[in-house]
Structure formats: structure tokens, C-alpha cells
Design an enzyme around this catalytic site. Structure first.
Site, PDB file in Angstrom:
ATOM      1  N   ASP A 164      33.366  -5.499 -14.545  1.00  0.00           N
ATOM      2  CA  ASP A 164      33.630  -4.955 -13.417  1.00  0.00           C
ATOM      3  C   ASP A 164      34.285  -4.717 -12.428  1.00  0.00           C
ATOM      4  O   ASP A 164      35.238  -3.610 -12.025  1.00  0.00           O
ATOM      5  CB  ASP A 164      32.682  -3.883 -13.160  1.00  0.00           C
ATOM      6  CG  ASP A 164      32.298  -5.171 -11.886  1.00  0.00           C
ATOM      7  OD1 ASP A 164      31.497  -6.394 -11.354  1.00  0.00           O
ATOM      8  OD2 ASP A 164      32.037  -3.584 -10.954  1.00  0.00           O
ATOM      9  N   ASP A 208      26.754  -7.782 -10.894  1.00  0.00           N
ATOM     10  CA  ASP A 208      26.905  -6.658 -10.145  1.00  0.00           C
ATOM     11  C   ASP A 208      28.356  -5.790 -10.579  1.00  0.00           C
ATOM     12  O   ASP A 208      28.896  -6.388 -10.634  1.00  0.00           O
ATOM     13  CB  ASP A 208      27.315  -7.189  -8.866  1.00  0.00           C
ATOM     14  CG  ASP A 208      25.981  -8.076  -7.765  1.00  0.00           C
ATOM     15  OD1 ASP A 208      25.102  -7.770  -7.809  1.00  0.00           O
ATOM     16  OD2 ASP A 208      25.768  -9.360  -8.051  1.00  0.00           O
ATOM     17  N   ASP A 224      28.564 -10.046 -16.419  1.00  0.00           N
ATOM     18  CA  ASP A 224      29.265 -10.531 -15.096  1.00  0.00           C
ATOM     19  C   ASP A 224      27.299  -9.067 -14.979  1.00  0.00           C
ATOM     20  O   ASP A 224      27.118  -8.683 -15.651  1.00  0.00           O
ATOM     21  CB  ASP A 224      30.079  -9.815 -14.800  1.00  0.00           C
ATOM     22  CG  ASP A 224      29.659  -9.666 -13.221  1.00  0.00           C
ATOM     23  OD1 ASP A 224      29.692  -9.799 -12.805  1.00  0.00           O
ATOM     24  OD2 ASP A 224      29.974  -8.239 -12.812  1.00  0.00           O
TER      25      ASP A 224
HETATM   26 MG   LIG Z   1      30.589  -7.477 -11.243  1.00  0.00          MG
END
Ligand SMILES: [Mg+2]
Length: 228
Positions: free
Chosen positions: A171, A13, A11
């Protein structure tokens, strides 16, 4: 069965770069231009979302009717402001750059799998470096973004591997759910908000010191197998 993942799916961001802070600024600026202020709850709900979902949450939070023209205008504003901030440079999440390099040096296939659109992702990749990724999939290139599994399934397809044999690094709850729905094992490295535990999920506090050996152990643990 191999304990090495067929590919590592990163991922962007909040996982590789600290761009969630940038989004916080561009979302707040856009909300202000719309005559309101985004609540903390709405900001949290937006983390890891794609743009259509983001706009829906924002308009709902501001009590605005989902007028198509106004939403399109807000979308342009978010993209313009986020682009300016991405161009100014993104900060790495701790350990992310070294971890990317180590995985690439090991020769493992990798993908960048993001809900962010291609245009902004290319700006981010100017700083992150395209050489870290075999392929990349953006939120505007699949029918449905995360939390649907489409971006992860598309990345696996492009790599010619089974998503179920991959390890995703995420995240956010939204991203972890997308990876899980695609059948991938998930390494959760929280950034802004907590991510619940679940079967097939393992976690680290950060990417600092992460090596291919460490990822192999994480993958085996997520799959409930012995790393040996
Ligand atoms: Mg993310």
C-alpha cells in the site's frame, strides 16, 4: 513460463489491516510526550518505515538532537502505545480477509512481510489469523527493513522460491520499492498516500472481490505477459 506467482507476499500495515491509523495515534502521542507535534509531511514519510527510520524522521521533524537514550525511550513509548491499540483490535482493509482466504484455499504459498517488529506483529496476527501465511518476516528480523529488499528476499528464501517469481501486495511507496528491489512483481493497493506507477507494478483500488484468478492476471500484467 507460468503465469501463476510462486507465492503471494502480503504487506500488513495499510494493506491487510487499517493499522496505519493506529500508528498515527501512537506517533502523535509519542511526539506530544516529546514536547512537539509531528508534521503531516513527517507522518507521510514514516508510512511503511521501520522503527529506527521512524525515530530518525520524528526526532528530525521535532528538531530534537538524536540522543540515544531519548530515542530508546521514545521507541518504548511507541511500542507500548501501538501494542495497546493493536490489542484493542485492528480493522481489516476492505476485501482483505476474503482475499487472504481465497488465496490460501487455492493452496498458494504465502508470506506476511512487514516492517513492524515481531512483538507487535504477533498481536496483529492474533486478529488476522496465522493460518493465512506459510511464513512471516518482521522488520526486526532482517538487517535492513523496507525500502531495502531484505524482508522480501528473506520471505522468498524461507518459502524456497525466487523473489522474482513472486507477487507482493503493498500500500505504500516504501513497501512497493522494497518489493521491486527484491525483484518481485507488485500489486499496489493504496491506503493513506498515493503510490507512483512503475514497471512491474499494477494497481487496484481495493482488495474487494480479489480472487486467485485476479491475482494471476495481475501478476501476468505486471510481468507484461498475456494472462491467457
Ligand atoms: Mg504498508
Amino acid at each position: 513460463m507460468s503465469t501463476t506467482p510462486a507465492a503471494v507476499l502480503w504487506d500488513m500495515d495499510g494493506t491487510l489491516v487499517d493499522s496505519e491509523k493506529v500508528w498515527t495515534v501512537s506517533l502523535a502521542d509519542t511526539a506530544r510526550a516529546l514536547g512537539g507535534a509531528l508534521s503531516a509531511g513527517a507522518r507521510e514519510a514514516i508510512i511503511g518505515s521501520n522503527l529506527p527510520r521512524t525515530l530518525g524522521i520524528m526526532f528530525d521533524d521535532l528538531g530534537l538532537p538524536p540522543d540515544a537514550d531519548r530515542m530508546a525511550e521514545a521507541e518504548r513509548m511507541i511500542l507500548r502505545r501501538t501494542g495497546e491499540l493493536f490489542r484493542a483490535g485492528l480493522e481489516w482493509r476492505p476485501g482483505a480477509q476474503a482475499a487472504l482466504r481465497a488465496v490460501r484455499a487455492a493452496g498458494w504459498p504465502t508470506a506476511l512481510v512487514t516492517n513492524t517488529g515481531r512483538e507487535l506483529t504477533e498481536l496483529a496476527l492474533d486478529g488476522i489469523g496465522r493460518e493465512h501465511f506459510t511464513v512471516s518476516v518482521c522488520g526486526d528480523e532482517v538487517p535492513r527493513g523496507k525500502p531495502d529488499p531484505d524482508p522480501y528476499l528473506r520471505a522468498a528464501e524461507l518459502l524456497g522460491v525466487d523473489a522474482a517469481d513472486c507477487l507482493a501486495v503493498e500500500d505504500s511507496p516504501t513497501g512497493a520499492l522494497a518489493a521491486e528491489r527484491a525483484g518481485a512483481a507488485v500489486l499496489v493497493v493504496p491506503c493513506e498516500i498515493p503510490v507512483p506507477d512503475g514497471p512491474g507494478r499494477v494497481r487496484r483500488a481495493s482488495l474487494v472481490g480479489l480472487t486467485p484468478e485476479g491475482l494471476r492476471a495481475d501478476y501476468a500484467r505486471a510481468r507484461g505477459r498475456d494472462a491467457a
